[in-house]
Enzyme design. Structure first.
Site, short mmCIF file in Angstrom:
data_model
loop_
_atom_site.label_atom_id
_atom_site.label_comp_id
_atom_site.label_asym_id
_atom_site.label_seq_id
_atom_site.Cartn_x
_atom_site.Cartn_y
_atom_site.Cartn_z
N CYS A 1 21.95 86.37 91.78
CA CYS A 1 22.20 87.48 92.64
C CYS A 1 20.20 87.83 92.57
O CYS A 1 19.44 87.68 91.79
CB CYS A 1 23.06 88.88 91.79
SG CYS A 1 22.69 89.89 92.35
N CYS B 1 19.68 94.10 88.17
CA CYS B 1 20.59 94.88 86.77
C CYS B 1 19.95 94.38 85.01
O CYS B 1 20.33 93.85 85.06
CB CYS B 1 21.95 94.86 87.60
SG CYS B 1 21.91 95.25 89.07
N CYS C 1 22.71 92.31 83.52
CA CYS C 1 23.50 91.83 83.66
C CYS C 1 23.43 90.00 83.64
O CYS C 1 21.80 89.49 84.28
CB CYS C 1 23.66 92.16 85.54
SG CYS C 1 25.04 90.86 86.51
N CYS D 1 41.19 92.59 90.83
CA CYS D 1 39.64 93.03 91.80
C CYS D 1 38.48 91.67 92.00
O CYS D 1 38.72 90.73 90.83
CB CYS D 1 39.60 93.47 89.95
SG CYS D 1 37.77 94.08 90.76
N CYS E 1 41.35 94.57 95.19
CA CYS E 1 39.56 95.86 95.04
C CYS E 1 38.59 94.66 94.46
O CYS E 1 38.89 93.60 95.13
CB CYS E 1 39.55 96.19 93.02
SG CYS E 1 38.88 96.47 92.56
N CYS F 1 36.39 103.43 93.53
CA CYS F 1 36.68 102.55 92.06
C CYS F 1 34.90 103.23 91.61
O CYS F 1 34.12 102.34 92.47
CB CYS F 1 36.34 101.76 91.56
SG CYS F 1 36.63 101.01 90.13
N ARG G 1 38.83 103.95 83.40
CA ARG G 1 39.60 102.60 83.37
C ARG G 1 38.63 102.25 81.84
O ARG G 1 36.81 102.60 81.61
CB ARG G 1 39.34 102.00 84.40
CG ARG G 1 39.51 100.73 83.12
CD ARG G 1 39.24 99.42 84.21
NE ARG G 1 40.50 99.37 85.48
CZ ARG G 1 39.97 99.94 87.12
NH1 ARG G 1 38.79 99.16 87.16
NH2 ARG G 1 40.77 99.77 87.95
N1 SAM Z 1 27.25 92.96 92.69
C1 SAM Z 1 27.60 93.75 92.69
C2 SAM Z 1 27.05 95.45 92.07
O1 SAM Z 1 26.38 95.23 91.23
O2 SAM Z 1 27.81 96.20 92.31
C3 SAM Z 1 29.64 93.64 91.84
C4 SAM Z 1 29.43 92.44 89.71
S1 SAM Z 1 28.57 93.87 89.28
C5 SAM Z 1 28.78 92.45 87.94
C6 SAM Z 1 30.15 95.25 89.03
C7 SAM Z 1 29.29 96.54 87.45
O3 SAM Z 1 29.88 95.68 86.43
C8 SAM Z 1 28.02 96.55 87.25
O4 SAM Z 1 27.53 97.45 88.70
C9 SAM Z 1 28.41 97.34 86.00
O5 SAM Z 1 28.74 98.70 85.74
C10 SAM Z 1 29.13 96.10 84.92
N2 SAM Z 1 28.39 95.26 84.68
C11 SAM Z 1 27.98 94.23 84.57
N3 SAM Z 1 26.82 93.42 83.84
C12 SAM Z 1 27.89 94.46 82.86
C13 SAM Z 1 27.19 94.42 81.28
N4 SAM Z 1 26.44 93.32 80.49
N5 SAM Z 1 27.81 94.83 80.78
C14 SAM Z 1 28.58 95.87 80.98
N6 SAM Z 1 29.25 96.26 82.12
C15 SAM Z 1 28.90 95.13 83.29
C1 DTB Z 2 33.28 97.20 86.23
O1 DTB Z 2 33.04 99.17 85.79
N1 DTB Z 2 33.54 96.48 85.88
C2 DTB Z 2 33.40 95.14 85.80
C3 DTB Z 2 33.88 95.64 86.87
N2 DTB Z 2 33.69 96.46 87.38
C4 DTB Z 2 33.93 94.71 87.81
C5 DTB Z 2 32.51 94.01 85.28
C6 DTB Z 2 32.06 93.83 84.06
C7 DTB Z 2 31.55 92.96 83.89
C8 DTB Z 2 30.73 92.53 82.88
C9 DTB Z 2 29.91 91.42 82.23
C10 DTB Z 2 30.58 90.43 82.61
O2 DTB Z 2 31.73 89.99 82.34
O3 DTB Z 2 29.78 89.78 83.67
FE1 SF4 Z 3 23.69 91.37 91.08
FE2 SF4 Z 3 24.48 91.88 88.21
FE3 SF4 Z 3 23.23 93.70 89.97
FE4 SF4 Z 3 25.49 92.92 90.56
S1 SF4 Z 3 25.36 93.79 88.11
S2 SF4 Z 3 24.18 93.24 91.33
S3 SF4 Z 3 25.86 90.96 90.22
S4 SF4 Z 3 22.95 91.71 89.37
#
Ligand code: SAM
Ligand code: DTB
Ligand code: SF4
Length: 336
Positions: A56, A60, A63, A100, A131, A191, A263
């Site tokens: 990606c 973030c 992530c 989702c 979703c 959401c 949630r």
């Molecule tokens: N790429 C898209 C975005 O960022 O909107 C969709 C997927 S992203 C992984 C969705 C959400 O997952 C993020 O906005 C974040 O709130 C949550 N998330 C991602 N990594 C996480 C982590 N290590 N711990 C907790 N929440 C996480």
């Molecule tokens: C949200 O708030 N949490 C979910 C979903 N929306 C997409 C994602 C959590 C991701 C946790 C870290 C991972 O599994 O990569």
């Molecule tokens: Fe990309 Fe992860 Fe950020 Fe979503 S949360 S935009 S997958 S870096």
């Protein structure tokens, strides 16, 4: 019975004052509001699938999927339709009501969106709610998703406006608000939530909840994630948040957004059963269900079912999505 007041004008000080209440007083208040608006013994269950993993362009800090971090995650292309349908069928079989699908994109291209829409249609065909979480959307893309029958779009604010720059630099807080407005205006259920335990202060937690609560309409679904600390990401060594502070934040979400599904999201694999029970008491009424989140582990389905059984809680019945949408209380209340 607790009167439910729906507000969109919370100040930070008001929210912080609620956060500072004695724990029992805060939970009592949250539980009263919860009972006035929901069956306190029902939980909505969504299953997650990463349909496009890693590589990606965003940075973030939490992530595993950012190309900027060395998390060791192997990138994968957009999943074929058949594999998505198989995963959705398996999730339905286990009792999930909503499926989702998440993609590690900054935003989808129109071409990719059409491929994802085929997935939405197929999952709908199984009788599940749908979703998506694909990153930023244009107005036209949100409109297209609505026409395709998408039920929910997830796009998190993640943290407070003040703390945001410590976590993400490749897109702004306002970019996120803009996508949420496109989703809302298109008529798709919103959401949106965030992550706790990234080193933010209590005021930041209040700030994030304030942004959500002061949106023109509350999100129908509010995921509260506890940071899953992932090796190779900038937040790998973040201090673990006090579990009781997390429970307080759930209670605040319930009080500020009384008709929304709150949630209990990522991070449950590291939570005790007792902590999760407190979160339900504080007003959480939805979980991610199934052994995988996007790239990290979630509790085994059997463990979750056993916990719900011990608590005397039941899964929310999956009803026809059209009927369900009509039943969402906030559509009624917020129109008043
Ligand atoms: N790429 C898209 C975005 O960022 O909107 C969709 C997927 S992203 C992984 C969705 C959400 O997952 C993020 O906005 C974040 O709130 C949550 N998330 C991602 N990594 C996480 C982590 N290590 N711990 C907790 N929440 C996480
Ligand atoms: C949200 O708030 N949490 C979910 C979903 N929306 C997409 C994602 C959590 C991701 C946790 C870290 C991972 O599994 O990569
Ligand atoms: Fe990309 Fe992860 Fe950020 Fe979503 S949360 S935009 S997958 S870096």
């Amino acid at each position: 019975m607790t009167d439910t007041i729906l507000r969109h004008d919370w100040s930070l000080d008001e929210i912080e004052a609620l956060f500072d209440l004695p724990f029992n007083d805060l939970l009592f208040r949250a539980q009263g509001i919860h009972r006035a608006n929901f069956d306190p013994n029902r939980v909505q269950m969504s299953s997650l699938l990463s349909i496009k993993t890693g590589a990606c362009a965003e940075d973030c800090g939490y992530c595993s999927q950012s190309s900027k971090h060395a998390s060791g995650l192997e990138a994968e292309k957009l999943m074929p339709l058949e594999e998505v349908v198989q995963a959705a069928e398996a999730a339905k079989e286990k009792g999930a009501g909503r499926f989702c699908m998440g993609a590690a994109w900054r935003n989808p291209t129109d071409r990719n969106l059409e491929r994802v829409i085929e997935m939405v249609e197929a999952v709908h065909g199984l009788g599940m709610e749908t979703c998506l979480t694909l990153g930023m959307l244009t107005e036209a893309q949100a409109e297209r998703l609505r026409l395709a029958g998408l039920d929910y779009y997830n796009h998190n604010l993640d943290t407070s406006p003040a703390f945001y720059g410590n976590v993400i630099t490749t897109r702004t807080f306002d970019d996120r608000l803009e996508t949420l407005a496109h989703v809302r205006d298109a008529g798709i259920n919103v959401c949106s939530g965030g992550i706790l335990g990234m080193g933010e202060s209590r005021r930041d937690r209040a700030g994030m909840l304030r942004e959500l609560a002061n949106l023109p309409r509350h999100p129908e679904s509010v995921p509260i994630n506890r940071l899953v600390r992932i090796e190779g990401t900038p937040l790998a060594e973040a201090d673990v948040l006090d579990p009781l502070e997390f429970v307080r934040a759930i209670a605040l979400a319930r009080i500020l957004m009384p008709f929304s599904y709150v949630r209990l999201s990522a991070g449950r694999a590291g939570m005790s059963d007792e902590m999760q029970a407190l979160c339900f008491l504080a007003g959480a009424n939805s979980i991610f269900y199934g052994e995988r989140l996007l790239t990290t582990d979630n509790p085994e389905a059997d463990r979750d079912l056993a916990l719900l059984e011990r608590l005397g809680m039941k899964t929310e019945q999956v009803v026809d999505t059209e009927v369900k949408a009509a039943k969402i209380p906030c559509s009624r209340a917020q129109a008043l």
